[in-house]
Design a protein around this motif. Structure first.
Motif, PDB file in Angstrom:
ATOM      1  N   UNK A 100     -12.884  -2.326  -5.857  1.00  0.00           N
ATOM      2  CA  UNK A 100     -11.500  -2.782  -5.807  1.00  0.00           C
ATOM      3  C   UNK A 100     -10.622  -1.548  -5.668  1.00  0.00           C
ATOM      4  N   UNK A 101      -9.856  -1.496  -4.587  1.00  0.00           N
ATOM      5  CA  UNK A 101      -9.099  -0.301  -4.228  1.00  0.00           C
ATOM      6  C   UNK A 101      -7.620  -0.451  -4.563  1.00  0.00           C
ATOM      7  N   UNK A 102      -7.017   0.668  -4.947  1.00  0.00           N
ATOM      8  CA  UNK A 102      -5.565   0.671  -5.089  1.00  0.00           C
ATOM      9  C   UNK A 102      -5.024   2.017  -4.629  1.00  0.00           C
ATOM     10  N   UNK A 103      -3.762   2.024  -4.223  1.00  0.00           N
ATOM     11  CA  UNK A 103      -3.139   3.260  -3.759  1.00  0.00           C
ATOM     12  C   UNK A 103      -1.641   3.215  -4.006  1.00  0.00           C
ATOM     13  N   UNK A 104      -1.116   4.357  -4.394  1.00  0.00           N
ATOM     14  CA  UNK A 104       0.328   4.471  -4.567  1.00  0.00           C
ATOM     15  C   UNK A 104       1.044   4.704  -3.244  1.00  0.00           C
ATOM     16  N   UNK A 105       0.287   4.873  -2.168  1.00  0.00           N
ATOM     17  CA  UNK A 105       0.855   5.087  -0.836  1.00  0.00           C
ATOM     18  C   UNK A 105       0.007   4.307   0.158  1.00  0.00           C
ATOM     19  N   UNK A 106       0.492   3.150   0.553  1.00  0.00           N
ATOM     20  CA  UNK A 106      -0.295   2.285   1.439  1.00  0.00           C
ATOM     21  C   UNK A 106       0.128   2.408   2.903  1.00  0.00           C
ATOM     22  N   UNK A 107       0.850   3.485   3.227  1.00  0.00           N
ATOM     23  CA  UNK A 107       1.184   3.699   4.635  1.00  0.00           C
ATOM     24  C   UNK A 107      -0.084   3.938   5.455  1.00  0.00           C
ATOM     25  N   UNK A 108      -0.058   3.547   6.706  1.00  0.00           N
ATOM     26  CA  UNK A 108      -1.196   3.785   7.590  1.00  0.00           C
ATOM     27  C   UNK A 108      -1.383   5.275   7.821  1.00  0.00           C
ATOM     28  N   UNK A 109      -2.601   5.666   8.208  1.00  0.00           N
ATOM     29  CA  UNK A 109      -2.906   7.072   8.405  1.00  0.00           C
ATOM     30  C   UNK A 109      -1.976   7.721   9.428  1.00  0.00           C
ATOM     31  N   UNK A 110      -1.611   6.988  10.472  1.00  0.00           N
ATOM     32  CA  UNK A 110      -0.735   7.565  11.499  1.00  0.00           C
ATOM     33  C   UNK A 110       0.653   7.882  10.952  1.00  0.00           C
ATOM     34  N   UNK A 149      -1.400  -1.024  -7.453  1.00  0.00           N
ATOM     35  CA  UNK A 149      -1.436  -0.418  -8.778  1.00  0.00           C
ATOM     36  C   UNK A 149      -2.798  -0.639  -9.428  1.00  0.00           C
ATOM     37  N   UNK A 150      -3.141   0.186 -10.427  1.00  0.00           N
ATOM     38  CA  UNK A 150      -4.387  -0.056 -11.154  1.00  0.00           C
ATOM     39  C   UNK A 150      -4.358  -1.378 -11.907  1.00  0.00           C
ATOM     40  N   UNK A 151      -3.172  -1.779 -12.352  1.00  0.00           N
ATOM     41  CA  UNK A 151      -3.053  -3.053 -13.058  1.00  0.00           C
ATOM     42  C   UNK A 151      -3.549  -4.208 -12.184  1.00  0.00           C
TER      43      UNK A 151
END
Length: 202
Positions: A100-110, A149-151
């Motif tokens: 289960x993945x989470x990220x504080x920055x979900x912008x695409x790589x480009x 979020x981790x939550x």
């Protein structure tokens, strides 16, 4: 029955408040009926972990003790995630564990990588992956969800583990209980048989 165990992968271990953050994440797991397993935890209680070899072996052992992984894939020291966490994700996936993945920055790589003079390429003229994902496609495959979020990621992991994994564990532990009862019954029967034989033979 023991609670499902969830490995908490991510670069939090490098934070100045690493221990406190680990405790917070583990508390979130407890709210969802899970045991949070943090990379700084010793795989064997009371055994200190020191040095690169022991740290690596300890993290691997902890993953072996868990039913799923929650991973922080936020950019770390650059546009990509922490490489140690990436390795742990690959290892867990190879073992068949849900992640289960989470990220504080979900912008695409480009959007995250600074472009170079040529369209779609970086300053070194390397192609920038453009699948609309916030990480390399080997980390975030098509259709994978990345929580904010981790939550949220822990809540999703808890829902999955209690719905899918817990019933399997109940059946597995029930079968183990039946097997133990059978072995005990056989041992008692053999012991009684030996006693009867001695009495009769006497």
């Amino acid at each position: 029955m023991s609670l499902p165990r969830l490995y908490l992968a991510g670069p939090e271990v490098f934070r100045p408040d690493a221990v406190a953050e680990g405790a917070r994440l583990k508390a979130l797991c407890a709210e969802h009926g899970l045991v949070g397993v943090y990379p700084l935890d010793p795989a064997r209680p009371g055994v200190a972990v020191e040095g690169a070899d022991e740290i690596r072996a300890n993290c691997i052992a902890l993953i072996h003790q868990c039913e799923a992984v929650v991973a922080n894939i936020s950019p770390f020291r650059g546009p990509h995630m922490d490489p140690g966490t990436a390795w742990e994700l690959g290892y867990a996936t190879a073992r068949g564990l849900p992640v289960f993945l989470w990220s504080g920055d979900r912008r695409a790589m480009v959007e995250r990588i600074v472009p170079g003079p040529a369209a779609g390429r970086d300053a070194q003229d390397h192609l920038i992956e453009d699948f609309g994902h916030p990480e390399n496609l080997m980390i975030v495959p098509p259709g994978a969800r990345v929580f904010t979020s981790p939550e949220d990621a822990i809540a999703a992991a808890g829902h999955h583990l209690h719905r899918e994994v817990a019933p399997l564990r109940v059946r597995r532990e029930a079968r183990r209980g039946v097997l133990v009862a059978f072995v005990v019954a056989m041992a008692v029967a053999l012991a009684l048989g030996a006693i009867v034989n001695r009495v009769v033979g006497w």
